[in-house]
Scaffold this motif. Sequence first.
Motif, mmCIF file in Angstrom:
data_model
loop_
_atom_site.group_PDB
_atom_site.id
_atom_site.type_symbol
_atom_site.label_atom_id
_atom_site.label_comp_id
_atom_site.label_asym_id
_atom_site.label_seq_id
_atom_site.Cartn_x
_atom_site.Cartn_y
_atom_site.Cartn_z
ATOM 1 N N SER A 251 0.804 -1.235 -0.096
ATOM 2 C CA SER A 251 -0.169 -0.112 -0.091
ATOM 3 C C SER A 251 0.803 1.383 -0.134
ATOM 4 O O SER A 251 2.101 1.156 0.404
ATOM 5 C CB SER A 251 -0.938 -0.077 1.231
ATOM 6 N N ARG A 252 0.145 2.377 -0.284
ATOM 7 C CA ARG A 252 0.914 3.632 -0.427
ATOM 8 C C ARG A 252 -0.025 4.766 0.563
ATOM 9 O O ARG A 252 -1.151 4.790 0.428
ATOM 10 C CB ARG A 252 0.933 4.181 -1.642
ATOM 11 N N PHE A 256 1.105 10.444 -0.098
ATOM 12 C CA PHE A 256 2.140 9.942 -1.120
ATOM 13 C C PHE A 256 1.396 9.909 -2.513
ATOM 14 O O PHE A 256 1.940 10.441 -3.470
ATOM 15 C CB PHE A 256 2.650 8.618 -0.743
ATOM 16 N N VAL A 257 0.352 9.288 -2.530
ATOM 17 C CA VAL A 257 -0.499 9.250 -3.713
ATOM 18 C C VAL A 257 -0.760 10.594 -4.380
ATOM 19 O O VAL A 257 -0.529 10.751 -5.332
ATOM 20 C CB VAL A 257 -1.662 8.386 -3.650
ATOM 21 N N ASP A 261 4.385 10.690 -4.860
ATOM 22 C CA ASP A 261 5.499 9.895 -4.218
ATOM 23 C C ASP A 261 5.233 8.360 -4.441
ATOM 24 O O ASP A 261 4.301 7.909 -3.932
ATOM 25 C CB ASP A 261 5.659 10.133 -2.644
ATOM 26 N N PRO A 262 6.072 7.801 -5.155
ATOM 27 C CA PRO A 262 5.894 6.395 -5.596
ATOM 28 C C PRO A 262 6.209 5.259 -4.335
ATOM 29 O O PRO A 262 5.895 4.186 -4.637
ATOM 30 C CB PRO A 262 7.107 6.112 -6.554
ATOM 31 N N ARG A 263 6.904 5.938 -3.321
ATOM 32 C CA ARG A 263 6.886 5.071 -2.189
ATOM 33 C C ARG A 263 5.789 4.214 -1.664
ATOM 34 O O ARG A 263 4.840 4.764 -1.405
ATOM 35 C CB ARG A 263 7.932 5.570 -1.079
ATOM 36 N N LYS A 264 5.954 2.803 -1.470
ATOM 37 C CA LYS A 264 5.069 2.039 -0.729
ATOM 38 C C LYS A 264 5.381 1.844 0.845
ATOM 39 O O LYS A 264 6.686 2.113 1.086
ATOM 40 C CB LYS A 264 4.996 0.739 -1.356
ATOM 41 N N ASP A 267 8.731 0.253 0.938
ATOM 42 C CA ASP A 267 9.952 1.040 1.065
ATOM 43 C C ASP A 267 10.072 1.562 2.373
ATOM 44 O O ASP A 267 11.438 1.893 2.687
ATOM 45 C CB ASP A 267 9.750 2.178 -0.020
#
Length: 378
Positions: A251-252, A256-257, A261-264, A267
Amino acid sequence: MHKRQQPGRRTVLGAAALGAGAAVFGGAGQASAAQRAGAPQELPVPLIVGHRGASGYRPEHTFGSYQLALDMGADVIEQDLVPTKDGHLVCRHENDITATTDVSAHPEFADRKTTKTVDGVKLTGWFTEDFTLAELKTLRAKERIPGTRQHNTVYDGVWEVPTFEEVLRWAEREGRKRGRRVWLHIETKHPSYFRKLGLGLEERVAKALRAHGRHRRNSPNFLQSFEPSSIQRLGKLVDCPKVVLLSTLDSRPWDFVEAGDPRKVADLVTPEGLKWLAGFAQGIGPDLTVIIPRDKDGKLGEPTSVVKDAHAAGLVLHPYTVRNENTFLPADYRRGTDPDAYGDALGVFKAYLDTGIDGLFSDNPDTALLAAAEFRKR
């Protein structure tokens, strides 16, 4: 099946990681918040958080649920905060109050039913931001999952929706009565969504905490959010210890969405991600599957390195949520065929506590405390 935590680590955490009037955080080898603040130790390790109160026995986020959790001995009581139309903070797990109040039985509010998209999810129902506080106070709380917790439905209609202000006053009264401070675990729900509506949560939370002297580093509350930016914003307003909540690995966070920001979460629980979180938070509250994943059959697998890595970054861990019913338990801890019957909840609590976590959220504080007692003796 699970490697038992070494007693030495538990001792170190008890002394240096958690437990004080400062809400005491810190990893092994670091000065604790208690030491920095000069506050005495106060909370045990591992601590037990009454998830929305004692919601396994009373409708969640009611004074019935909060009081029972406190009476059972829960170390900390959780509140989820959402705003009303006129800017008051109330305690609901979601702003959609369809399942947790009797709003659908009020014909005067029939035209308030609507469809909204909250954090990317389309929902149809009634929402707190469409009601004034006075209007919400005409409603009564009810059990959110009556099919699973039919015994809780006997309390439907007993309690109102509590405001955050009422909870703070309740905590003060109970603290005076018991001769000790009542700890709270306070979550900002959907903060990006509400900020766009002009109902920013962080400023309102900070104002309430300041009014009650709960804004300091040694105040008896944790602040938590699934959106790291909300924790960063709160950090500029109050000094209370802060916990970033983390959902499943794939999930994010919603902020971030929105920010691209692509990190989940996967990360964020790497050593690098945990170091980043430790720059503005003192703890994390991960989904239990981040601590011990389940296999394809729904059984508990082997613990991950997240506990060790988080402690190395100076963070404590308060994962969520253990419940007693079979339907919520790993497959290998279920007992019988009734999904609503109790399974081997004590076994599940012990499996998670064995990983060295510093606390745990539970709908059943009495069961959790029984399991935690064994670990507090180490």
